[in-house]
Design a protein around this motif. Structure first.
Motif, PDB file in Angstrom:
ATOM      1  N   ASP A  91       5.935   5.627   1.253  1.00  0.00           N
ATOM      2  CA  ASP A  91       6.153   6.524   2.394  1.00  0.00           C
ATOM      3  C   ASP A  91       5.670   5.782   3.638  1.00  0.00           C
ATOM      4  O   ASP A  91       4.473   5.698   3.906  1.00  0.00           O
ATOM      5  N   ARG A  94       3.752   7.994   6.416  1.00  0.00           N
ATOM      6  CA  ARG A  94       2.380   8.365   6.060  1.00  0.00           C
ATOM      7  C   ARG A  94       1.545   7.162   5.651  1.00  0.00           C
ATOM      8  O   ARG A  94       0.349   7.271   5.434  1.00  0.00           O
ATOM      9  N   GLU A  96       1.667   5.374   2.737  1.00  0.00           N
ATOM     10  CA  GLU A  96       1.168   5.640   1.390  1.00  0.00           C
ATOM     11  C   GLU A  96       2.070   4.994   0.345  1.00  0.00           C
ATOM     12  O   GLU A  96       3.299   4.998   0.482  1.00  0.00           O
ATOM     13  N   VAL A  97       1.433   4.435  -0.678  1.00  0.00           N
ATOM     14  CA  VAL A  97       2.142   3.930  -1.846  1.00  0.00           C
ATOM     15  C   VAL A  97       2.148   5.034  -2.897  1.00  0.00           C
ATOM     16  O   VAL A  97       1.109   5.631  -3.201  1.00  0.00           O
ATOM     17  N   GLN A  98       3.315   5.331  -3.429  1.00  0.00           N
ATOM     18  CA  GLN A  98       3.443   6.348  -4.474  1.00  0.00           C
ATOM     19  C   GLN A  98       3.344   5.681  -5.837  1.00  0.00           C
ATOM     20  O   GLN A  98       4.084   4.734  -6.131  1.00  0.00           O
ATOM     21  N   ARG A 114      -0.005   9.835  -8.136  1.00  0.00           N
ATOM     22  CA  ARG A 114      -0.922   9.877  -6.998  1.00  0.00           C
ATOM     23  C   ARG A 114      -0.407   8.967  -5.899  1.00  0.00           C
ATOM     24  O   ARG A 114       0.576   8.227  -6.080  1.00  0.00           O
ATOM     25  N   THR A 115      -1.094   8.975  -4.771  1.00  0.00           N
ATOM     26  CA  THR A 115      -0.753   8.099  -3.654  1.00  0.00           C
ATOM     27  C   THR A 115      -1.982   7.280  -3.263  1.00  0.00           C
ATOM     28  O   THR A 115      -3.119   7.715  -3.451  1.00  0.00           O
TER      29      THR A 115
END
Length: 440
Positions: A91, A94, A96-98, A114-115
């Protein structure tokens, strides 16, 4: 009233292969320990093995347990965090790694989805073999992409030898025959190692099997020669050595289909085989193709600028086989371990500058040549291309020493000189007290 403490910059590295683990280790040692940066490695496996060694595990000439690096211990010793799981998305808004949920071998969830937040993300998820959609490959061939693949092949090889020894009827036409599709470094090195290790396995009491008569190794290559990416002189020297070992080499041979006990070629020829290895072609994992709208090429590699930043997001870098980087007039940087090592060293110096708002330098690939190990028989290669402006082709003991030094450089980057020296000594001692081939 005290000012709120500023959060530490967060560096996330997705993928713990040669480049990713070296980068996490070096950044953790220098910046993670002192609390300057928060360094996190996201990796689905629990242990690391240098990928060019997988063929030795498959052949049984190397015990993985003596060489694997435990990610959790490495993170603890070197000041970074290890988070188990597969990166499945990014993402960018945001930052963020998913990460996908991780399950054990019995299907129980170990960690949930998790992220992981980042300020800088380095994608280093490596590559996989490209089967080009060839029918039967997924069902009947083994790809040496992971420790699990290598161990599975080795177990099947040992079982094939024991099965052949125990049966009372004559061996079938496909039994104790190995077909290796692809004559790049992995295919050639595996063939040479198997020539020795199958004979050593048989020597441990399997006297109903005659290696010279029963064991047959065939390399199938679509190009005009083996090692097509290396200088022709290296290729010719390698073919001579393979011929001395009794390895059959089929060039200009394109595979049309892989079956359970044979390989079909486009010219109508069939190659019988009980064990089939697919070692042809390279591509990046498919999930990168549509990840976060980043630019990719036809084989799913992330396109990066000379700084190793992705073309559509300065905060996302990519190194190793999953990225494609220009090498000027020479084309693209080749997918080799030395490139991943150099790129990790480059980002180790440049990421702190980026986080400080300073300009970062371009990465420049230096080609030090290539080496191919034919086990204990020989090593061939071309070296010092970047130093002398051409290719110095050589073989033999000196080449073997240079080949071994490449692995020692990787170990040195991960562990430092003291641990490398002690581990090397321990392996030498163990080798004198145990069999030279893994039998289970």
């Amino acid at each position: 009233m005290s000012k709120p403490q500023r959060e530490k910059p967060r560096i996330v590295i997705a993928g713990g292969g040669a480049g990713g683990l070296e980068l996490a280790t070096r950044l953790g040692d220098k910046y993670g320990r002192q609390g300057a940066f928060e360094v996190t490695l996201v990796e689905r496996n629990r242990t690391h093995i240098w990928k060019p060694k997988l063929h030795e595990i498959a052949a049984g000439s190397m015990d993985a347990s003596a060489h694997e690096v435990d990610y959790l211990a490495q993170a603890y010793w070197h000041g970074f965090r290890y988070r188990i799981g597969d990166m499945i998305g990014i993402d960018r808004d945001r930052r963020e790694v998913q990460v996908a949920p991780h399950f054990d071998n019995e299907g129980r969830e170990v960690t949930p989805a998790r992220t992981v937040a980042y300020d800088v993300l380095v994608v280093a998820v490596g590559s996989e073999n490209n089967d080009f959609g060839t029918p039967g490959v997924a069902d009947h061939a083994i790809k040496l992409e992971s420790q699990a693949d290598a161990k599975r092949f080795h177990e099947r090889m040992v079982n094939a030898c024991i099965r052949a020894h125990a049966q009372k009827i004559p061996l079938g036409v496909h039994q104790l025959k190995v077909a290796i599709i692809g004559a790049g470094a992995t295919g050639v090195e595996l063939a040479a190692e198997l020539h020795r290790t199958t004979r050593e396995v048989v020597a441990y009491g399997l006297d109903q099997v005659d290696p010279e008569r029963d064991v047959k190794i065939t390399i199938i290559e679509a190009a005009e020669r083996v090692l097509p990416a290396l200088p022709e002189r290296v290729s010719k020297e390698t073919e001579k050595l393979l011929a001395k070992l009794g390895v059959e080499v089929l060039v200009n041979a394109k595979v049309s289909e892989v079956s359970a006990d044979h390989v079909c070629l486009t010219n109508g020829q069939t190659v019988p085989a009980e064990l089939i290895v697919w070692a042809a072609g390279v591509k990046a994992p498919r999930f990168l193709k549509e990840i976060a709208d980043l630019e990719t090429n036809g084989i799913n590699q992330l396109v990066v600028r000379p700084t190793l930043q992705t073309t559509r997001d300065d905060r996302i870098f990519s190194i190793g086989d999953c990225s494609v980087c220009s090498w000027g007039e020479k084309g693209k940087v080749p997918p080799r371990a030395q490139a991943a090592h150099q790129q990790a060293s480059h980002l180790y110096a440049q990421i702190p500058r980026y986080l400080q708002g300073k300009p970062i330098a371009d990465y420049k690939y230096r080609d030090f040549g290539s080496l191919v190990s034919l086990g204990e028989f020989s090593t061939v290669g071309s070296m010092m291309g970047a130093l002398v402006g051409g290719n110095l082709v050589f073989a033999g003991r000196f080449a073997r020493m240079m080949y071994l030094s490449l692995y020692k450089m990787h170990e040195y980057a991960l562990h430092g000189p003291v641990k490398v020296a002690l581990d090397t000594l321990a392996r030498l001692i163990t080798r004198r007290t145990e069999s030279h081939v893994k039998l289970h």
